[in-house]
Design a protein around this motif. Structure first.
Motif, PDB file in Angstrom:
ATOM      1  N   ASN A  38       0.867  -1.403  -0.094  1.00  0.00           N
ATOM      2  CA  ASN A  38       0.004   0.238  -0.028  1.00  0.00           C
ATOM      3  C   ASN A  38       0.824   1.167   0.117  1.00  0.00           C
ATOM      4  O   ASN A  38       0.522   2.167  -0.703  1.00  0.00           O
ATOM      5  N   VAL A  39       1.775   1.313   0.783  1.00  0.00           N
ATOM      6  CA  VAL A  39       2.882   2.612   0.768  1.00  0.00           C
ATOM      7  C   VAL A  39       3.419   2.783  -0.494  1.00  0.00           C
ATOM      8  O   VAL A  39       3.393   3.916  -0.960  1.00  0.00           O
ATOM      9  N   PHE A  40       3.980   1.856  -1.354  1.00  0.00           N
ATOM     10  CA  PHE A  40       4.660   1.860  -2.552  1.00  0.00           C
ATOM     11  C   PHE A  40       3.504   2.491  -3.587  1.00  0.00           C
ATOM     12  O   PHE A  40       3.746   3.318  -4.250  1.00  0.00           O
ATOM     13  N   PHE A  41       2.423   2.016  -3.466  1.00  0.00           N
ATOM     14  CA  PHE A  41       1.140   2.428  -4.458  1.00  0.00           C
ATOM     15  C   PHE A  41       0.847   3.567  -4.041  1.00  0.00           C
ATOM     16  O   PHE A  41       0.355   4.334  -5.093  1.00  0.00           O
ATOM     17  N   ILE A  42       0.790   4.247  -2.699  1.00  0.00           N
ATOM     18  CA  ILE A  42       0.464   5.584  -2.560  1.00  0.00           C
ATOM     19  C   ILE A  42       1.350   6.492  -3.463  1.00  0.00           C
ATOM     20  O   ILE A  42       0.907   7.487  -4.194  1.00  0.00           O
ATOM     21  N   VAL A  43       2.553   6.079  -3.314  1.00  0.00           N
ATOM     22  CA  VAL A  43       3.651   7.176  -4.131  1.00  0.00           C
ATOM     23  C   VAL A  43       3.234   7.022  -5.554  1.00  0.00           C
ATOM     24  O   VAL A  43       3.130   7.896  -6.366  1.00  0.00           O
ATOM     25  N   LEU A  44       3.039   5.683  -6.002  1.00  0.00           N
ATOM     26  CA  LEU A  44       2.969   5.507  -7.455  1.00  0.00           C
ATOM     27  C   LEU A  44       1.712   6.123  -8.106  1.00  0.00           C
ATOM     28  O   LEU A  44       1.745   6.594  -9.256  1.00  0.00           O
ATOM     29  N   PHE A  45       0.475   5.908  -7.277  1.00  0.00           N
ATOM     30  CA  PHE A  45      -0.693   6.538  -7.802  1.00  0.00           C
ATOM     31  C   PHE A  45      -0.893   8.254  -7.882  1.00  0.00           C
ATOM     32  O   PHE A  45      -1.504   8.670  -8.625  1.00  0.00           O
ATOM     33  N   VAL A  46      -0.159   8.566  -6.777  1.00  0.00           N
ATOM     34  CA  VAL A  46      -0.345  10.146  -6.804  1.00  0.00           C
ATOM     35  C   VAL A  46       0.599  10.717  -8.010  1.00  0.00           C
ATOM     36  O   VAL A  46       0.145  11.810  -8.637  1.00  0.00           O
ATOM     37  N   GLN A  47       1.607  10.155  -8.437  1.00  0.00           N
ATOM     38  CA  GLN A  47       2.263  10.399  -9.467  1.00  0.00           C
ATOM     39  C   GLN A  47       1.654  10.216 -10.907  1.00  0.00           C
ATOM     40  O   GLN A  47       1.797  11.062 -11.602  1.00  0.00           O
ATOM     41  N   ALA A  48       0.935   9.147 -10.675  1.00  0.00           N
ATOM     42  CA  ALA A  48      -0.010   8.821 -11.756  1.00  0.00           C
ATOM     43  C   ALA A  48      -1.245   9.625 -12.127  1.00  0.00           C
ATOM     44  O   ALA A  48      -1.822   9.479 -13.110  1.00  0.00           O
ATOM     45  N   GLY A  49      -1.645  10.542 -11.062  1.00  0.00           N
ATOM     46  CA  GLY A  49      -2.791  11.080 -11.134  1.00  0.00           C
ATOM     47  C   GLY A  49      -4.114  10.429 -10.732  1.00  0.00           C
ATOM     48  O   GLY A  49      -5.352  10.578 -11.045  1.00  0.00           O
ATOM     49  N   LEU A  50      -3.936   9.120 -10.285  1.00  0.00           N
ATOM     50  CA  LEU A  50      -5.180   8.151  -9.825  1.00  0.00           C
ATOM     51  C   LEU A  50      -5.284   8.585  -8.309  1.00  0.00           C
ATOM     52  O   LEU A  50      -4.782   7.848  -7.574  1.00  0.00           O
ATOM     53  N   TYR A  51      -5.962   9.652  -8.016  1.00  0.00           N
ATOM     54  CA  TYR A  51      -6.129   9.873  -6.758  1.00  0.00           C
ATOM     55  C   TYR A  51      -6.931   9.136  -5.655  1.00  0.00           C
ATOM     56  O   TYR A  51      -6.642   8.848  -4.718  1.00  0.00           O
ATOM     57  N   ALA A  52      -8.070   8.712  -6.161  1.00  0.00           N
ATOM     58  CA  ALA A  52      -8.830   7.807  -5.555  1.00  0.00           C
ATOM     59  C   ALA A  52      -8.176   6.489  -5.030  1.00  0.00           C
ATOM     60  O   ALA A  52      -8.105   6.013  -4.009  1.00  0.00           O
ATOM     61  N   ASP A  53      -7.467   6.040  -5.959  1.00  0.00           N
ATOM     62  CA  ASP A  53      -6.584   4.979  -5.675  1.00  0.00           C
ATOM     63  C   ASP A  53      -5.610   5.147  -4.582  1.00  0.00           C
ATOM     64  O   ASP A  53      -5.137   4.125  -3.795  1.00  0.00           O
ATOM     65  N   ALA A  54      -4.809   6.223  -4.811  1.00  0.00           N
ATOM     66  CA  ALA A  54      -4.097   6.686  -3.898  1.00  0.00           C
ATOM     67  C   ALA A  54      -4.669   6.706  -2.349  1.00  0.00           C
ATOM     68  O   ALA A  54      -4.208   6.117  -1.356  1.00  0.00           O
ATOM     69  N   GLY A  55      -5.784   7.429  -2.317  1.00  0.00           N
ATOM     70  CA  GLY A  55      -6.367   7.574  -1.004  1.00  0.00           C
ATOM     71  C   GLY A  55      -6.775   6.074  -0.483  1.00  0.00           C
ATOM     72  O   GLY A  55      -7.190   5.970   0.578  1.00  0.00           O
ATOM     73  N   LEU A  56      -7.237   5.408  -1.557  1.00  0.00           N
ATOM     74  CA  LEU A  56      -7.859   3.975  -0.998  1.00  0.00           C
ATOM     75  C   LEU A  56      -6.650   3.226  -0.733  1.00  0.00           C
ATOM     76  O   LEU A  56      -6.861   2.518   0.204  1.00  0.00           O
ATOM     77  N   GLN A  57      -5.430   3.483  -0.814  1.00  0.00           N
ATOM     78  CA  GLN A  57      -4.379   2.618  -0.141  1.00  0.00           C
ATOM     79  C   GLN A  57      -4.323   3.088   1.273  1.00  0.00           C
ATOM     80  O   GLN A  57      -3.844   2.134   2.255  1.00  0.00           O
ATOM     81  N   VAL A  58      -4.505   4.291   1.599  1.00  0.00           N
ATOM     82  CA  VAL A  58      -4.528   4.735   3.055  1.00  0.00           C
ATOM     83  C   VAL A  58      -5.774   3.722   3.910  1.00  0.00           C
ATOM     84  O   VAL A  58      -5.506   3.304   5.099  1.00  0.00           O
ATOM     85  N   VAL A  59      -6.760   3.638   3.210  1.00  0.00           N
ATOM     86  CA  VAL A  59      -8.024   3.072   3.983  1.00  0.00           C
ATOM     87  C   VAL A  59      -7.541   1.369   3.819  1.00  0.00           C
ATOM     88  O   VAL A  59      -7.950   0.843   4.807  1.00  0.00           O
ATOM     89  N   PHE A  60      -6.688   0.906   2.962  1.00  0.00           N
ATOM     90  CA  PHE A  60      -6.219  -0.244   2.991  1.00  0.00           C
ATOM     91  C   PHE A  60      -5.557  -0.566   4.148  1.00  0.00           C
ATOM     92  O   PHE A  60      -5.489  -1.810   4.555  1.00  0.00           O
ATOM     93  N   ILE A  61      -4.601   0.264   4.428  1.00  0.00           N
ATOM     94  CA  ILE A  61      -3.640   0.073   5.578  1.00  0.00           C
ATOM     95  C   ILE A  61      -4.599  -0.056   6.899  1.00  0.00           C
ATOM     96  O   ILE A  61      -4.219  -0.879   7.719  1.00  0.00           O
ATOM     97  N   ALA A  62      -5.594   0.683   6.921  1.00  0.00           N
ATOM     98  CA  ALA A  62      -6.345   0.522   8.195  1.00  0.00           C
ATOM     99  C   ALA A  62      -7.186  -0.549   8.235  1.00  0.00           C
ATOM    100  O   ALA A  62      -7.269  -1.311   9.172  1.00  0.00           O
ATOM    101  N   LEU A  63      -7.705  -1.050   7.033  1.00  0.00           N
ATOM    102  CA  LEU A  63      -8.306  -2.261   6.926  1.00  0.00           C
ATOM    103  C   LEU A  63      -7.376  -3.675   6.976  1.00  0.00           C
ATOM    104  O   LEU A  63      -7.740  -4.573   7.621  1.00  0.00           O
ATOM    105  N   ALA A  64      -6.356  -3.537   6.566  1.00  0.00           N
ATOM    106  CA  ALA A  64      -5.120  -4.365   6.945  1.00  0.00           C
ATOM    107  C   ALA A  64      -4.866  -4.607   8.368  1.00  0.00           C
ATOM    108  O   ALA A  64      -4.794  -5.837   8.863  1.00  0.00           O
ATOM    109  N   ALA A  65      -4.950  -3.608   9.155  1.00  0.00           N
ATOM    110  CA  ALA A  65      -4.711  -3.636  10.494  1.00  0.00           C
ATOM    111  C   ALA A  65      -5.921  -4.392  11.079  1.00  0.00           C
ATOM    112  O   ALA A  65      -5.834  -5.149  12.180  1.00  0.00           O
ATOM    113  N   TYR A  66      -6.903  -4.129  10.849  1.00  0.00           N
ATOM    114  CA  TYR A  66      -8.156  -4.624  11.127  1.00  0.00           C
ATOM    115  C   TYR A  66      -8.307  -6.249  10.767  1.00  0.00           C
ATOM    116  O   TYR A  66      -8.391  -7.174  11.591  1.00  0.00           O
ATOM    117  N   GLY A  67      -7.889  -6.504   9.615  1.00  0.00           N
ATOM    118  CA  GLY A  67      -7.803  -8.021   9.124  1.00  0.00           C
ATOM    119  C   GLY A  67      -6.881  -8.841   9.838  1.00  0.00           C
ATOM    120  O   GLY A  67      -7.024  -9.993  10.128  1.00  0.00           O
TER     121      GLY A  67
END
Length: 202
Positions: A38-67
């Motif tokens: 998720n951390v690697f993809f945050i950087v990648l998606f921000v650079q590519a202009g895929l902002y929802a996917d970048a924000g999604l990675q932050v949510v994924f981190i929270a869900l990963a902690a839950y899972g």
């Protein structure tokens, strides 16, 4: 910049493939590996202009902690307390569908009006599908694999369109791993159901 982006994409490829492989085998190490991905993809998606996917990675981190916590603590009937694979209930499908439709609509409007995204609807749709799939993965819902498969079928051409060819290739691999995971979890569910039926009749 190009060199850094290439390495970010390569590291996202490696950790992403490992994560899905571990999930398919119900190995708890998928969660920390997934957080790194998720951390690697945050950087990648921000650079590519895929902002929802970048924000999604932050949510994924929270869900990963839950899972991670759910899988570690378990809630199964066996001695080890392992979380069992199960089917998605009708009520769960209803609220997942409602959340998915509302979330896709809201994110599409947000991305269209507040960002320079060139693919607001597709970015929003994959975000909604991925969140629903990740929730299902946390709870070991068999049908979460179908949601991942649907998301991957959109992600593959979307990332190719944005020039993220290695990531697009990664999602082809994800698609294959999702099919493997679906088959494996279905087999596990069948085995568990057979044992439960035997215990009842014994």
């Amino acid at each position: 910049m190009n060199w850094n982006l290439s390495w970010t994409e390569a590291l996202g490829f490696a950790t992403g493939a490992l994560c899905v492989w571990l999930v398919a085998r119900q190995h708890i190490a998928n969660w920390p590996v997934g957080i790194a991905n998720n951390v690697f993809f945050i950087v990648l998606f921000v650079q590519a202009g895929l902002y929802a996917d970048a924000g999604l990675q932050v949510v994924f981190i929270a869900l990963a902690a839950y899972g991670w916590w759910i899988w570690a603590n378990g809630s199964g009937p066996d001695a080890a307390g392992a979380l069992p694979v199960r089917r998605t209930t009708g009520a769960e499908w209803a609220w997942l569908a409602a959340a998915g439709v509302l979330g896709t609509g809201a994110l599409t409007l947000l991305l269209d009006r507040a960002t320079d995204s060139t693919v607001p609807f597709w970015d929003a749709l994959t975000t909604a599908l991925s969140l629903a799939a990740t929730y299902g993965q946390c709870r070991k819902l068999l049908e979460s694999w179908w949601l991942w498969i649907a998301a991957d079928l959109v992600y593959i051409p979307l990332y190719a369109y944005k020039g993220l060819y290695l990531t697009s290739l990664l999602y082809v691999g994800f698609l294959a791993l999702c099919v493997t995971g679906l088959v494996g979890w279905r087999r596990t569910l069948a085995t568990t159901s057979a044992r439960a039926a035997t215990a009842v009749t014994a």
